[in-house]
Structure formats: structure tokens, C-alpha cells
Write a protein that holds these residues in place. Structure first.
Motif, PDB file in Angstrom:
ATOM      1  N   MET A 207      -0.292   3.634  -2.447  1.00 36.17           N
ATOM      2  CA  MET A 207      -1.025   5.791  -2.614  1.00 36.17           C
ATOM      3  C   MET A 207      -1.343   5.642  -4.063  1.00 36.17           C
ATOM      4  SD  MET A 207       2.618   6.916  -3.002  1.00 36.17           S
ATOM      5  CE  MET A 207       3.941   6.441  -1.059  1.00 36.17           C
TER       6      MET A 207
ATOM      7  N   HIS B  47       5.393  -3.053  -8.164  1.00 35.84           N
ATOM      8  CA  HIS B  47       5.711  -1.249  -7.204  1.00 35.84           C
ATOM      9  C   HIS B  47       6.972  -1.005  -8.145  1.00 35.84           C
ATOM     10  CE1 HIS B  47       5.073   1.629  -4.343  1.00 35.84           C
ATOM     11  NE2 HIS B  47       6.841   1.043  -4.065  1.00 35.84           N
TER      12      HIS B  47
ATOM     13  N   GLU C 214       1.024   0.113  -8.595  1.00 35.39           N
ATOM     14  CA  GLU C 214       0.514   0.370  -7.132  1.00 35.39           C
ATOM     15  C   GLU C 214      -0.453  -1.427  -7.511  1.00 35.39           C
ATOM     16  OE1 GLU C 214       2.377   1.685  -4.446  1.00 35.39           O
ATOM     17  OE2 GLU C 214       3.343   2.919  -5.463  1.00 35.39           O
TER      18      GLU C 214
HETATM   19 FE    FE Z   1       4.281   3.271  -3.380  1.00 42.76          FE
END
Ligand code: FE
Ligand code: Y39
Ligand code: FE
Ligand code: FE
Length: 230
Positions: free
Chosen positions: A1, A189, A194
Motif C-alpha cells: 500500500m 515493512h 513499503e
Molecule cells: Fe503495508
């Protein structure tokens, strides 16, 4: 994300954070050491640029000291054995290329691939770093653009003679970078970085470098995705 959609508070003192940091911090410390060694070696291979390359090497040494202090600041012991293993394939490929006098391959590995990896990692790290590490990393990333620029300028000036070797070196070494990224994705992470953002920043920096050197858009598409799914 996307990493900007929500920035939860990060607990820099949690055991989870410090455990992940012990590997990422070690990777960066080892990477800076290898970058130092690689620029010294490049200086031997390019005597007319030796002075400049020695200056770049010195910067890498400063970076290493800075990142060691980031680990100490968080009371983290870097896992250097993990880091040496992490870099071993690229390290071996650089060493083999240097032994064979393949200057173009050495430049691609250090000044393009590794520098773009550093630029992506440091830029993604800065917004999620602790205050101490953020200041250090902001200073470091400026230097990494200078290192990338050295490789770009030399390869641009020698583009026609280097093109075939660059394509071959890209084919051999880019898949290794994607493997390395996959290996650290979980730890990254935990630090708030990310994988998608790292891949995107790497692709942008590497694609721009290949373009500055003289590759066509078509070449760049083909080259920069090489081994992405490996
Ligand atoms: Fe994430
Ligand atoms: O030129 C340089 O200073 C490069 C050696 C440094 C490479 C650092 C590699 C960073 C990868 C970290 C991956 C974190 C997700
Ligand atoms: Fe560096
Ligand atoms: Fe560098």
C-alpha cells in the motif's frame, strides 16, 4: 500500500523494530564498506579519475560511520554476518569483473545499480526514520546522487563502446537486486518502508540513469524490468 496514506506512530524501541533494524542497519553498513572498496578498485582501473574516485570512496566511509552511529543511537547491534551474505552475489560479480578488467560491468554494478538501490532505500527511509537517523540519511543521500552521476557521465562519454557490455551486465546483475529486495521486504515493512515504494523509486532512478547515458525508452523498458519477477 502507498506509504503516505497512513503513517502510524513507529515505536523505535520495540523489540520488533530493533530486530528488523539489526539487519537493515547491517546491510547499509556493509553496503557502504563495499562501496568504499569498489571506488578504490575503480580508481585503480581508471587512473585518470583516481583522485575523484578516492573522494567518492571517502564519502562512503563517512556514510558507514554515520549509519553505525544510527545503530548505536537505537542500541541495536548490526547483524554483519547477515549483511555480508546479503551482498555476496553482487560482491562476487564485482570482484570477477574487476579481475577480468571489465570496467563497464564494475561501473554498472556499483555506480548505477547499487547507487540507485541506495537512493531508493534512503529516500523511502527518510520520512519514517527516527530524528537522529533522518538527519544522517538526508546528508548521505545527497552524496549518492554524486556517485550515480560519476557513473552516468563516464558511461555516457563511452556509450557506443560500452553498450553491449552494459546490456550483459544488466542482465546478470539486475535480477540479483530484485532478489535482495525480496529478502529484506519484511524487515523494511517493519521500519515503515513499503516494497512497492522501493521498487518504484529504484525504477525511476535507474531508468533516468540509463536515459542520461543514452539508452532509448524501448531499451530502458526492456532492461529495467529484467528479472523483476525472479
Ligand atoms: Fe503495508
Ligand atoms: O553507494 C552506496 O553508498 C551504497 C552502498 C549503499 C547501499 C545501501 C543499500 C541499501 C539497501 C537497503 C535496503 C533496505 C530496504
Ligand atoms: Fe554511500
Ligand atoms: Fe555511494
Amino acid at each position: 500500500m502507498p506509504q503516505l496514506e497512513a503513517i502510524p506512530a513507529i515505536d523505535f524501541q520495540s523489540e520488533t523494530y530493533k530486530d528488523a533494524y539489526s539487519r537493515i542497519n547491517a546491510i547499509v553498513i556493509e553496503g557502504e564498506q563495499e562501496a568504499y572498496d569498489n571506488y578504490i578498485k575503480l580508481g585503480e582501473m581508471l587512473p585518470e579519475h583516481q583522485e575523484n574516485l578516492a573522494r567518492l570512496a571517502k564519502m562512503e566511509m563517512r556514510h558507514q560511520k554515520g549509519f553505525q552511529s544510527c545503530g548505536r543511537n537505537l542500541a541495536v547491534t548490526p547483524d554483519m554476518e547477515f549483511a555480508r551474505e546479503f551482498f555476496s552475489s553482487l560482491h562476487q560479480n564485482f570482484k570477477d569483473a574487476a579481475t577480468e578488467g571489465k570496467l563497464v560491468t564494475c561501473l554498472l554494478i556499483q555506480s548505477l545499480i547499487i547507487e540507485c538501490f541506495a537512493i531508493a532505500a534512503y529516500n523511502i527511509y527518510i520520512p519514517v526514520a527516527d530524528d537522529f537517523a533522518r538527519k544522517i540519511t538526508e546528508g548521505v543521500v545527497k552524496d549518492e546522487y554524486l556517485h550515480l552521476n560519476f557513473g552516468e557521465e563516464w558511461l555516457k562519454a563511452n556509450f557506443e563502446a560500452s553498450k553491449a557490455e552494459l546490456e550483459e551486465a544488466n542482465r546478470q546483475n539486475l535480477p540479483i537486486i530484485w532478489r535482495m529486495l525480496n529478502q529484506v521486504a519484511d524487515d523494511a515493512h517493519i521500519l515503515g518502508m513499503e516494497k512497492e515504494a522501493l521498487v518504484e523509486d529504484f525504477m525511476i532512478a535507474y531508468g533516468e540513469a540509463l536515459s542520461n547515458i543514452g539508452f532509448s525508452t524501448r531499451d530502458i523498458m526492456r532492461m529495467s524490468a529484467y528479472g523483476l519477477t525472479a
